[in-house]
Design a protein around this motif. Structure first.
Motif, PDB file in Angstrom:
ATOM      1  N   TYR A  44       0.812  -1.215   0.000  1.00  0.00           N
ATOM      2  CA  TYR A  44       0.000   0.000   0.000  1.00  0.00           C
ATOM      3  C   TYR A  44       0.849   1.270   0.000  1.00  0.00           C
ATOM      4  CZ  TYR A  44      -2.749  -3.647   2.383  1.00  0.00           C
ATOM      5  OH  TYR A  44      -3.330  -4.830   2.757  1.00  0.00           O
ATOM      6  N   ILE A  45       2.023   1.193   0.615  1.00  0.00           N
ATOM      7  CA  ILE A  45       2.825   2.408   0.770  1.00  0.00           C
ATOM      8  C   ILE A  45       3.373   2.908  -0.562  1.00  0.00           C
ATOM      9  CG2 ILE A  45       5.200   1.562   1.106  1.00  0.00           C
ATOM     10  CD1 ILE A  45       5.218   3.299   3.709  1.00  0.00           C
ATOM     11  N   ARG A  46       3.309   2.062  -1.598  1.00  0.00           N
ATOM     12  CA  ARG A  46       3.764   2.482  -2.925  1.00  0.00           C
ATOM     13  C   ARG A  46       3.021   3.710  -3.443  1.00  0.00           C
ATOM     14  NH1 ARG A  46       6.551  -0.389  -6.547  1.00  0.00           N
ATOM     15  NH2 ARG A  46       7.298  -2.470  -5.984  1.00  0.00           N
ATOM     16  N   TRP A  47       1.767   3.859  -3.030  1.00  0.00           N
ATOM     17  CA  TRP A  47       0.900   4.844  -3.670  1.00  0.00           C
ATOM     18  C   TRP A  47       0.577   6.030  -2.764  1.00  0.00           C
ATOM     19  CZ3 TRP A  47       2.047   2.683  -7.825  1.00  0.00           C
ATOM     20  CH2 TRP A  47       2.017   1.294  -7.966  1.00  0.00           C
ATOM     21  N   TRP A  48       1.162   6.062  -1.562  1.00  0.00           N
ATOM     22  CA  TRP A  48       0.877   7.177  -0.654  1.00  0.00           C
ATOM     23  C   TRP A  48       1.568   8.447  -1.147  1.00  0.00           C
ATOM     24  CZ3 TRP A  48       1.376   5.316   5.146  1.00  0.00           C
ATOM     25  CH2 TRP A  48       0.390   4.355   5.386  1.00  0.00           C
ATOM     26  N   PRO A  49       0.811   9.520  -1.357  1.00  0.00           N
ATOM     27  CA  PRO A  49       1.449  10.770  -1.769  1.00  0.00           C
ATOM     28  C   PRO A  49       2.266  11.355  -0.621  1.00  0.00           C
ATOM     29  CG  PRO A  49      -0.898  11.096  -1.338  1.00  0.00           C
ATOM     30  CD  PRO A  49      -0.652   9.623  -1.249  1.00  0.00           C
ATOM     31  N   PRO A  50       3.260  12.188  -0.974  1.00  0.00           N
ATOM     32  CA  PRO A  50       3.604  12.670  -2.311  1.00  0.00           C
ATOM     33  C   PRO A  50       4.438  11.645  -3.093  1.00  0.00           C
ATOM     34  CG  PRO A  50       5.084  13.638  -0.701  1.00  0.00           C
ATOM     35  CD  PRO A  50       4.081  12.849   0.087  1.00  0.00           C
ATOM     36  N   LEU A  51       4.377  11.779  -4.424  1.00  0.00           N
ATOM     37  CA  LEU A  51       5.039  10.821  -5.290  1.00  0.00           C
ATOM     38  C   LEU A  51       6.365  11.358  -5.809  1.00  0.00           C
ATOM     39  CD1 LEU A  51       2.031   9.581  -7.479  1.00  0.00           C
ATOM     40  CD2 LEU A  51       2.894   8.612  -5.337  1.00  0.00           C
ATOM     41  N   LEU A  52       7.288  10.437  -6.047  1.00  0.00           N
ATOM     42  CA  LEU A  52       8.535  10.706  -6.749  1.00  0.00           C
ATOM     43  C   LEU A  52       8.464   9.865  -8.004  1.00  0.00           C
ATOM     44  CD1 LEU A  52      11.352  12.072  -6.665  1.00  0.00           C
ATOM     45  CD2 LEU A  52      12.221   9.995  -5.591  1.00  0.00           C
ATOM     46  N   GLY A  53       8.223  10.508  -9.148  1.00  0.00           N
ATOM     47  CA  GLY A  53       7.899   9.754 -10.348  1.00  0.00           C
ATOM     48  C   GLY A  53       6.535   9.120 -10.174  1.00  0.00           C
ATOM     49  N   ASP A  54       6.467   7.799 -10.374  1.00  0.00           N
ATOM     50  CA  ASP A  54       5.199   7.084 -10.218  1.00  0.00           C
ATOM     51  C   ASP A  54       5.079   6.405  -8.861  1.00  0.00           C
ATOM     52  OD1 ASP A  54       4.483   7.749 -12.829  1.00  0.00           O
ATOM     53  OD2 ASP A  54       5.515   5.996 -13.650  1.00  0.00           O
ATOM     54  N   ASN A  55       6.041   6.617  -7.979  1.00  0.00           N
ATOM     55  CA  ASN A  55       6.061   5.914  -6.704  1.00  0.00           C
ATOM     56  C   ASN A  55       6.070   6.887  -5.534  1.00  0.00           C
ATOM     57  OD1 ASN A  55       6.631   2.854  -7.327  1.00  0.00           O
ATOM     58  ND2 ASN A  55       7.936   4.006  -8.724  1.00  0.00           N
ATOM     59  N   SER A  56       5.562   6.418  -4.423  1.00  0.00           N
ATOM     60  CA  SER A  56       5.600   7.221  -3.204  1.00  0.00           C
ATOM     61  C   SER A  56       7.039   7.433  -2.755  1.00  0.00           C
ATOM     62  CB  SER A  56       4.822   6.511  -2.098  1.00  0.00           C
ATOM     63  OG  SER A  56       5.080   7.097  -0.844  1.00  0.00           O
ATOM     64  N   GLY A  57       7.306   8.606  -2.202  1.00  0.00           N
ATOM     65  CA  GLY A  57       8.611   8.854  -1.616  1.00  0.00           C
ATOM     66  C   GLY A  57       8.911   7.871  -0.501  1.00  0.00           C
ATOM     67  N   TYR A  58       7.875   7.434   0.211  1.00  0.00           N
ATOM     68  CA  TYR A  58       8.067   6.449   1.285  1.00  0.00           C
ATOM     69  C   TYR A  58       8.602   5.135   0.713  1.00  0.00           C
ATOM     70  CZ  TYR A  58       4.789   9.649   3.636  1.00  0.00           C
ATOM     71  OH  TYR A  58       4.170  10.758   4.160  1.00  0.00           O
ATOM     72  N   HIS A  59       7.997   4.692  -0.390  1.00  0.00           N
ATOM     73  CA  HIS A  59       8.434   3.451  -1.026  1.00  0.00           C
ATOM     74  C   HIS A  59       9.871   3.563  -1.514  1.00  0.00           C
ATOM     75  CE1 HIS A  59       8.635   0.053  -3.783  1.00  0.00           C
ATOM     76  NE2 HIS A  59       8.857   0.884  -4.789  1.00  0.00           N
ATOM     77  N   VAL A  60      10.201   4.699  -2.096  1.00  0.00           N
ATOM     78  CA  VAL A  60      11.538   4.913  -2.645  1.00  0.00           C
ATOM     79  C   VAL A  60      12.611   4.729  -1.570  1.00  0.00           C
ATOM     80  CG1 VAL A  60      13.081   6.691  -3.581  1.00  0.00           C
ATOM     81  CG2 VAL A  60      10.788   6.372  -4.561  1.00  0.00           C
ATOM     82  N   VAL A  61      12.346   5.242  -0.377  1.00  0.00           N
ATOM     83  CA  VAL A  61      13.335   5.161   0.699  1.00  0.00           C
ATOM     84  C   VAL A  61      13.372   3.768   1.315  1.00  0.00           C
ATOM     85  CG1 VAL A  61      13.910   6.027   3.004  1.00  0.00           C
ATOM     86  CG2 VAL A  61      13.236   7.622   1.213  1.00  0.00           C
ATOM     87  N   LEU A  62      12.212   3.147   1.514  1.00  0.00           N
ATOM     88  CA  LEU A  62      12.140   1.894   2.264  1.00  0.00           C
ATOM     89  C   LEU A  62      12.521   0.648   1.459  1.00  0.00           C
ATOM     90  CD1 LEU A  62       8.841   2.419   4.276  1.00  0.00           C
ATOM     91  CD2 LEU A  62      11.122   2.110   5.247  1.00  0.00           C
ATOM     92  N   ASN A  63      12.384   0.714   0.155  1.00  0.00           N
ATOM     93  CA  ASN A  63      12.490  -0.531  -0.623  1.00  0.00           C
ATOM     94  C   ASN A  63      13.621  -0.551  -1.635  1.00  0.00           C
ATOM     95  OD1 ASN A  63      10.198  -2.186   0.415  1.00  0.00           O
ATOM     96  ND2 ASN A  63       9.064  -0.344  -0.148  1.00  0.00           N
ATOM     97  N   ARG A  64      14.658   0.222  -1.366  1.00  0.00           N
ATOM     98  CA  ARG A  64      15.846   0.174  -2.203  1.00  0.00           C
ATOM     99  C   ARG A  64      16.509  -1.210  -2.081  1.00  0.00           C
ATOM    100  NH1 ARG A  64      18.761   4.107   2.115  1.00  0.00           N
ATOM    101  NH2 ARG A  64      19.704   2.529   3.454  1.00  0.00           N
ATOM    102  N   ASN A  65      17.335  -1.527  -3.047  1.00  0.00           N
ATOM    103  CA  ASN A  65      18.142  -2.767  -3.027  1.00  0.00           C
ATOM    104  C   ASN A  65      17.300  -4.042  -3.029  1.00  0.00           C
ATOM    105  OD1 ASN A  65      20.579  -1.392  -3.004  1.00  0.00           O
ATOM    106  ND2 ASN A  65      20.789  -1.424  -0.778  1.00  0.00           N
ATOM    107  N   LYS A  66      16.020  -3.943  -3.387  1.00  0.00           N
ATOM    108  CA  LYS A  66      15.151  -5.125  -3.385  1.00  0.00           C
ATOM    109  C   LYS A  66      14.641  -5.422  -4.792  1.00  0.00           C
ATOM    110  CE  LYS A  66      13.450  -3.733   1.200  1.00  0.00           C
ATOM    111  NZ  LYS A  66      12.248  -3.398   2.003  1.00  0.00           N
ATOM    112  N   ARG A  67      14.140  -6.643  -4.968  1.00  0.00           N
ATOM    113  CA  ARG A  67      13.458  -7.017  -6.202  1.00  0.00           C
ATOM    114  C   ARG A  67      11.973  -7.214  -5.900  1.00  0.00           C
ATOM    115  NH1 ARG A  67      16.137 -11.928  -9.104  1.00  0.00           N
ATOM    116  NH2 ARG A  67      16.340 -12.857  -7.027  1.00  0.00           N
TER     117      ARG A  67
END
Length: 392
Positions: A44-67
């Motif tokens: 769910y956190i992928r879509w929480w605004p505000p977005l960086l590109g098409d993804n939530s800033g939260y997702h960008v920070v939390l899910n680096r280095n993953k597949r």
């Protein structure tokens, strides 16, 4: 140099904050973290605004280095794929309520029968048992029920921290530590194990200092009643002339003495500064009046060469430019093909031989589904069939 968790494969079913932060720590140090997400929307956190590109800033920070792998675990085919992945995995991490994995047919007993070396870590609010095991909760609730909020803040009302203490400190960090401990134990015992992480339990353990004090004096902690929670002048927050704040942490005599000399108030330098009592309120008032006399910049300059634990309360944008933070590589400049330039948090632990690294950006939903399934023998035609059936 080899990553500390190189060769460790993690299947991460968790969402939102505690689990993803835990698996981020593992991924930063080399674990292959496969983020298993529902095809209909993923975490769910992928879509929480505000977005960086098409993804939530939260997702960008939390899910680096993953597949990212999309997989519908309610479909029989999805369960079978997960079991095949679990057969080769080292860790399964999840954050469902107790019993959900068993109802899916993917509980610890089932998975360990497939892979005896598998470690299963479940992060929940209140743990696998007890009267609150099935109760919903968030960080604020865990901190309320375990007493942390009862003495956090000034007189009049408890105060929430700006960061999630139970989610991160009680859940994610304990989970990452426990997974590392279980991997270490597996080398001696030859088997994996189940890890039951309750965020409420973890945050309760943060009481350690006040718990010890209560054991010794029998006084129930309360708001602004101790030297670490606003009761003493030497350890407090003070407003400046321009509406900013300075943090004063001059607990030890040498720091308090230097603070008093630096601000020209040697009369404050008496043993009473570290004694409880009504005089603390008057001392706080005087120190507060002092700090309101200058701006944040002026106080920062004054204390630049005075090693007495007095520092400015920085805003996040200022933190990102701070020389110490930059020197420690805790803010890293990155560029994504579609998002553009952005800044990522760095890796906090500094290991000399096996350092953590930022190897890849947070994945798009299902970005690695094809390559992950191909690696376990699912060809393109089979994948097309699974996609059509809503399995991936």
């Amino acid at each position: 140099m080899h990553a500390a968790f190189a060769g460790v494969k993690v299947l991460d079913l968790s969402r939102l904050l505690p689990g993803p932060f835990c698996s981020m720590l593992l991924a930063d140090f080399g674990a292959d973290v496969i983020k298993v997400e529902d095809p209909q929307g993923g975490d769910y956190i992928r879509w929480w605004p505000p977005l960086l590109g098409d993804n939530s800033g939260y997702h960008v920070v939390l899910n680096r280095n993953k597949r990212s792998l999309t997989l519908n675990l309610k479909k029989p085919e999805g369960k079978e794929i997960f079991k095949r992945l679990a057969a080769e995995a080292d860790v399964v991490l999840e954050g469902f309520r107790p019993g959900v994995m068993d109802r899916l047919g993917l509980g610890f007993a089932t998975l360990q029968a497939i892979n005896p070396r598998l470690i299963h870590c479940a992060i929940t609010g209140y743990g696998a048992d007890g009267p609150r095991a099935q109760r919903a909760g968030h960080d604020i609730n865990y901190l309320a029920l375990n007493g942390v909020l009862s003495y956090s803040g000034r007189q009049g009302s408890p105060t929430l921290s700006g960061v999630q203490i139970a989610d991160l400190g009680g859940g994610a960090l304990f989970a990452a530590f426990s997974i590392a401990a279980a991997l270490f134990a597996r080398e001696r015992l030859g088997r994996g194990q189940h890890i039951d992480i309750a965020m409420a339990d973890g945050a309760l353990s943060w009481h350690c200092l006040r718990w010890g004090k209560y054991l010794a004096d029998g006084v129930v902690p309360g708001l602004a009643d101790d030297f670490l929670n606003h009761a003493f002048a030497c350890y407090n927050l003070y407003e400046t002339r321009d509406g900013r704040h300075m943090s004063l942490g001059a607990l030890e005599p040498q720091f308090w003495s230097l603070f008093c000399r630096t601000v020209g108030r040697p009369d404050w330098d008496t043993p009473a500064y570290f004694e409880p009592g009504p005089h603390q309120q008057e001392l706080q008032r005087q120190v507060a009046d002092l700090f309101r006399g200058r701006s944040l910049a002026e106080w920062t300059e004054l204390f630049a060469d005075a090693d007495c634990c007095c520092e400015p309360v920085l805003h996040l944008d200022e933190v990102m430019r701070d020389a110490q933070v930059r020197q420690r590589q805790m803010v890293v400049d990155l560029v994504h093909a579609r998002w553009g330039a952005y800044q990522q948090l760095g890796v906090a632990p500094k290991l000399s031989l096996t350092p953590g690294t930022l190897r890849s950006h947070a994945p798009e939903l299902g970005e690695h589904t094809a390559e992950i399934l191909r690696a376990i023998g699912t060809d393109d035609a089979a994948q097309a069939s699974l996609r059509a059936a809503g399995v991936i």
